[in-house]
Scaffold this active site. Structure first.
Site, PDB file in Angstrom:
ATOM      1  CE  LYS A  32      -0.561  -0.442   5.022  1.00 16.03           C
ATOM      2  NZ  LYS A  32      -1.536  -0.578   6.119  1.00 16.03           N
ATOM      3  CE1 TYR A 241      12.317  31.892   7.724  1.00 21.46           C
ATOM      4  CE2 TYR A 241      12.514  29.539   7.258  1.00 21.46           C
ATOM      5  CZ  TYR A 241      12.233  30.823   6.834  1.00 21.46           C
ATOM      6  OH  TYR A 241      11.877  31.052   5.538  1.00 21.46           O
TER       7      TYR A 241
END
Length: 345
Positions: A32, A241
């Site tokens: 999957k 940041y």
């Protein structure tokens, strides 16, 4: 942006399937989510060549894609069962819907009564599967039509000593013993619990890629991040940041091409290392959407790439640092990576 390469070792995936297959009865493969993000086509063809004859996917659409890859012959089962609108896909791709609830039974028998099907039972996980009372009521009808497989799924197989494993095993036996059914209970973790949990078919998924709980498996992934730029930093300069890292020594900084848009979680900021050969290089500053900054001061030269996944660090190491599981790290590896498949069955 420089393109990042995720290398998938198909020989390792084939070897892991063979190792798990040697532990029990017939062994399927769960593919999957694009074979857990590693590339459905190459992985499926490799496993078929290695001997896999049964495959599992999450959705009928995934099953149809897998059928186009494998062609006629191999068994392809759909965990989500027969959803509304699935009938054409189930029929055209010759898929086995694992029926999960009475409404799916009604839908399947009314829309595709000639197609094979399986049944998924709930033995305590309370996620997918037919409840015991519904199974008792519907079993006479379903057994008369000869289900291809009856399965359940273990909630705590990754914790071998958890009492839920024995409880689910007992409930699965109570619901299915003596009915002459082909049965499946175990994915990777269940296989490792021993033969009592194997029944007729096992369904490994994460273990095919050499990730926990199959720690004896071969790691199948190598992820090299290109270095875009380097720069010197003086003591006291900050990075990224929020100024979350400050240089405590003269530092050589590399910026590499990847970030949280590529599945490298922001929470890994200042927590993990990249690798150049056997030399660790700490991630410094915040992981941003497309870029990561790395301290390469201890390297003699500037590398072209740095490894995020390789012999020194796998998806489970990243998962531990991020407070999650290897499944999430593996399936979250981004679509921007150029997937290169090497080796084979």
């Amino acid at each position: 942006m420089a393109r990042t390469t995720l290398t998938v070792d198909l020989s390792a995936i084939a070897a892991n399937w063979r190792a798990l297959d040697a532990l029990g009865p017939q062994t399927a493969a769960t593919l999957k989510a694009d074979a857990y993000g590693t590339g459905l086509g190459p992985v499926a063809r490799t496993l078929a060549a290695a001997g896999a004859r049964s495959f599992f996917v999450a959705l009928a659409e995934e099953g149809a894609a897998l059928r186009a890859i494998l062609g006629p012959g191999p068994e392809i089962a759909v965990y989500s069962g027969h959803m509304a609108g699935d009938a054409p896909l189930l029929r055209d791709a010759d898929l086995i819907a694992m029926l999960n609830a009475p409404e799916q039974v009604t839908r399947h028998l009314s829309q595709t009564p000639d197609l094979s099907f399986g049944v998924q039972l709930d033995t305590g996980m309370n996620r997918l599967g037919m409840e015991a009372a519904d199974w008792a009521r519907l079993a006479p009808t379903l057994l008369g039509r000869g289900p291809a497989l009856v399965m359940s799924h273990l909630a705590c197989a990754d914790a071998p000593d958890h009492p839920m494993n024995a409880a689910q095993l007992a409930e699965f036996r109570r619901m299915t013993d003596g009915l002459g059914l082909r049965r499946s209970l175990s994915a990777t973790g269940g296989i490792l619990l021993g033969r009592d949990y194997h029944f007729d078919l096992t369904r490994p998924g994460i273990g095919l890629h050499g990730a926990a709980p199959f720690t004896a498996g071969r790691a199948a992934l190598h992820l090299a991040l290109p270095v875009i730029q380097t720069r010197p930093l003086a003591v006291g300069e900050t990075v990224g940041y929020g100024n979350s890292w400050t240089a405590a020594r003269p530092t050589r900084l590399a910026t590499v091409s990847a970030g949280y848009a590529d599945g490298i979680h922001r929470v890994l900021s200042n927590r993990i290392r990249l690798w150049h050969g056997d030399t660790p290089c700490p991630v410094v500053g915040r992981v941003s959407m497309d870029l990561i900054t790395v301290d390469i001061t201890d390297l003699p030269d500037t590398p072209a790439t740095l490894d995020l996944l390789g012999p020194h660090q796998g998806v489970d190491d990243l998962a531990e640092a991020a407070g999650t599981i290897g499944y999430e790290m593996l399936t979250g590896l981004g679509a921007r990576y150029a997937r290169v498949h090497v080796g084979g069955a």
